[in-house]
Scaffold this motif. Structure first.
Motif, PDB file in Angstrom:
ATOM      1  N   GLN B  65      51.074  38.198  48.734  1.00 24.10           N
ATOM      2  CA  GLN B  65      50.848  38.826  50.045  1.00 24.10           C
ATOM      3  C   GLN B  65      50.604  40.322  49.896  1.00 24.10           C
ATOM      4  N   ARG B  66      51.373  40.967  49.027  1.00 19.19           N
ATOM      5  CA  ARG B  66      51.181  42.404  48.807  1.00 19.19           C
ATOM      6  C   ARG B  66      49.807  42.703  48.216  1.00 19.19           C
ATOM      7  N   LEU B  67      49.379  41.825  47.289  1.00 15.84           N
ATOM      8  CA  LEU B  67      48.083  42.054  46.635  1.00 15.84           C
ATOM      9  C   LEU B  67      46.926  41.829  47.590  1.00 15.84           C
ATOM     10  N   VAL B  68      47.027  40.832  48.446  1.00 14.18           N
ATOM     11  CA  VAL B  68      45.982  40.583  49.442  1.00 14.18           C
ATOM     12  C   VAL B  68      45.860  41.796  50.365  1.00 14.18           C
ATOM     13  N   PHE B  69      47.013  42.325  50.753  1.00 13.23           N
ATOM     14  CA  PHE B  69      47.054  43.519  51.611  1.00 13.23           C
ATOM     15  C   PHE B  69      46.332  44.684  50.937  1.00 13.23           C
ATOM     16  N   ARG B  70      46.660  44.918  49.674  1.00 11.59           N
ATOM     17  CA  ARG B  70      46.042  46.038  48.950  1.00 11.59           C
ATOM     18  C   ARG B  70      44.548  45.823  48.771  1.00 11.59           C
ATOM     19  N   ARG B  77      38.047  50.559  52.478  1.00 10.13           N
ATOM     20  CA  ARG B  77      37.713  51.917  52.019  1.00 10.13           C
ATOM     21  C   ARG B  77      36.435  51.923  51.207  1.00 10.13           C
ATOM     22  N   GLU B  78      36.298  50.970  50.267  1.00 10.22           N
ATOM     23  CA  GLU B  78      35.178  51.006  49.333  1.00 10.22           C
ATOM     24  C   GLU B  78      33.974  50.207  49.808  1.00 10.22           C
ATOM     25  N   GLU B  79      34.135  49.394  50.845  1.00 13.08           N
ATOM     26  CA  GLU B  79      33.073  48.530  51.394  1.00 13.08           C
ATOM     27  C   GLU B  79      32.504  47.617  50.321  1.00 13.08           C
ATOM     28  N   ARG B  80      33.348  47.158  49.397  1.00 13.65           N
ATOM     29  CA  ARG B  80      32.920  46.187  48.391  1.00 13.65           C
ATOM     30  C   ARG B  80      34.153  45.461  47.858  1.00 13.65           C
ATOM     31  N   ASP B  81      33.882  44.390  47.095  1.00 18.40           N
ATOM     32  CA  ASP B  81      35.004  43.647  46.494  1.00 18.40           C
ATOM     33  C   ASP B  81      35.477  44.347  45.228  1.00 18.40           C
ATOM     34  N   MET B  82      36.729  44.079  44.869  1.00 15.29           N
ATOM     35  CA  MET B  82      37.289  44.658  43.633  1.00 15.29           C
ATOM     36  C   MET B  82      36.750  43.940  42.409  1.00 15.29           C
ATOM     37  N   LYS B  83      36.492  44.697  41.364  1.00 15.33           N
ATOM     38  CA  LYS B  83      36.141  44.061  40.086  1.00 15.33           C
ATOM     39  C   LYS B  83      37.406  43.441  39.489  1.00 15.33           C
TER      40      LYS B  83
END
Lengths: 166, 204
Positions: B65-70, B77-83
């Motif tokens: 849950q914490r990771l989904v939130f982050r 903020r970045e308008e893209r998915d995380m690598k």
């Protein structure tokens, strides 16, 4: 007999069994069959139930009919005749793969299926080499060299293979 | 009994040719009793990053849950998915924050990075990352998984063959471990699609 664990206890156990085997040969004028030795090993281990031999054993050989058999033990002599087994620090890595390749079908299945997986000598040796190579990769205590003892109707021969030396 | 062995788990991620597979068992137990046989251990962070969490079930859920939130904040903020590499760093940082009172989880992260290159990694409960080129394992069945995967892994497997390999390795390994099993959950991810499959194994 292949043993892993505390080497001093392994040596002592081997010495004890060799002596008992010699006595048997003097008394019965024949070599002990594998099932007989299996029982002897079990009794020897349980004799020291409250100060055990720190030795995890696998016994392999031919029975009176010349068929191959494998017995696996714990440190206090509980044993079972099986189609395949492994002991030692690498056994957790090896057993699932052997299960996958060799596991007999459940005795509850209908129609009844034969439990013995027919395995040719060359296939068996190949399998042993594969599992040891894999175990040496991931287990720090397994490696350097592999000795395979092959027992068949013609006698006993030994094969060697180098393993990872780290 | 170790806290890591309280619920029981098995996780594996494997790299193939321009694809990866991530698989888990489905058992949730309380020591020797089985509570659930459909427990989800693998979650999708986004289409190209998957996270598996082994170890204590409650910590796995909270951490997820914490990771989904982050990640959602990152997306805003970045308008893209995380690598996947970045996500792995995030997980590692979050775990190390709790260095002296850790989450009792061992995560497995798998994703497709730049140019669809598969990425897998695992870490311990305080965030020490372990990158691998072939496969990573976690959970109570990890020793068994090491052996099974090491014997069955081949380089550059196609998605179908990778699925077969991962499934066989997972099922053989959980059959040896009493705390994991009750089937399997396998995700095979290629640049174009995600295939989710449920495996039926020994239900014990």
């Amino acid at each position: 007999m292949a043993s892993s664990g505390f080497q001093a206890d392994v040596k002592a156990l081997q010495k004890h069994l060799a002596a008992r085997h010699l006595i048997y040969q003097h008394q019965h004028n024949k070599q002990m069959s594998c099932p007989a030795m299996a029982q002897l090993l079990s009794n020897t281990l349980y004799y020291k139930r409250f100060f055990p031999y720190y030795s995890f054993n696998v016994l392999g050989g031919l029975d009176n009919e010349g068929k191959g058999c494998v017995f696996t033990y714990d440190a206090v002599g509980s044993y079972e005749k099986v189609g395949y087994s492994s002991q030692g620090s690498g056994s957790t890595l090896i057993m699932p793969f052997l299960d996958n390749q060799l596991k007999s079908p459940s005795p509850l299945l209908l129609p009844a299926r034969d439990a013995v997986t027919p395995l040719a000598e060359a296939e068996a040796i190949d399998l042993v080499k594969t599992v040891f190579a894999s175990a040496s990769e991931r287990d720090i205590y397994t490696g350097d060299k592999l000795e395979i003892v092959v027992i068949n109707a013609d006698g006993i021969r030994r094969e060697y293979m180098d393993l990872r030396k780290d | 009994m170790s806290i890591f062995e309280y619920n029981g788990s098995a996780l594996v991620a494997m790299v193939g040719k321009n694809c990866f597979a991530i698989a888990s068992d489905r058992r949730l137990g309380v020591q020797l009793q089985t509570i659930a046989t459909d427990f989800q251990r693998i979650s999708k962070i986004h289409d190209r990053v998957f996270l598996g969490l082994s170890g204590l079930g409650t910590d796995a859920q909270t951490l997820y849950q914490r990771l989904v939130f982050r990640h959602k904040l990152y997306q805003l903020r970045e308008e893209r998915d995380m690598k996947p590499e970045t996500f792995a760093n995030l997980v590692s940082a979050l775990l190390y924050e709790k260095r002296f009172g850790p989450y009792f989880c061992q995560p497995v992260i798998a994703g497709l990075g730049d140019e669809d290159k598969p990425f897998i990694c695992t870490m311990d409960s305080i965030g020490a990352k372990e990158l691998a080129k072939d496969f990573v394992v976690a959970g109570t069945a990890s020793e068994f998984l090491y052996g099974a995967c090491e014997s069955m892994f081949k380089e550059d497997m196609e998605p179908e063959e990778l699925f077969e390999t991962v499934s066989q390795a997972l099922l053989s390994s959980v059959d040896r471990d009493c705390l994991s099993g009750w089937g399997g959950h396998v995700y095979v991810v290629t640049p174009t699609e995600v295939k989710e499959r449920i495996l039926k194994g020994r239900m014990d």
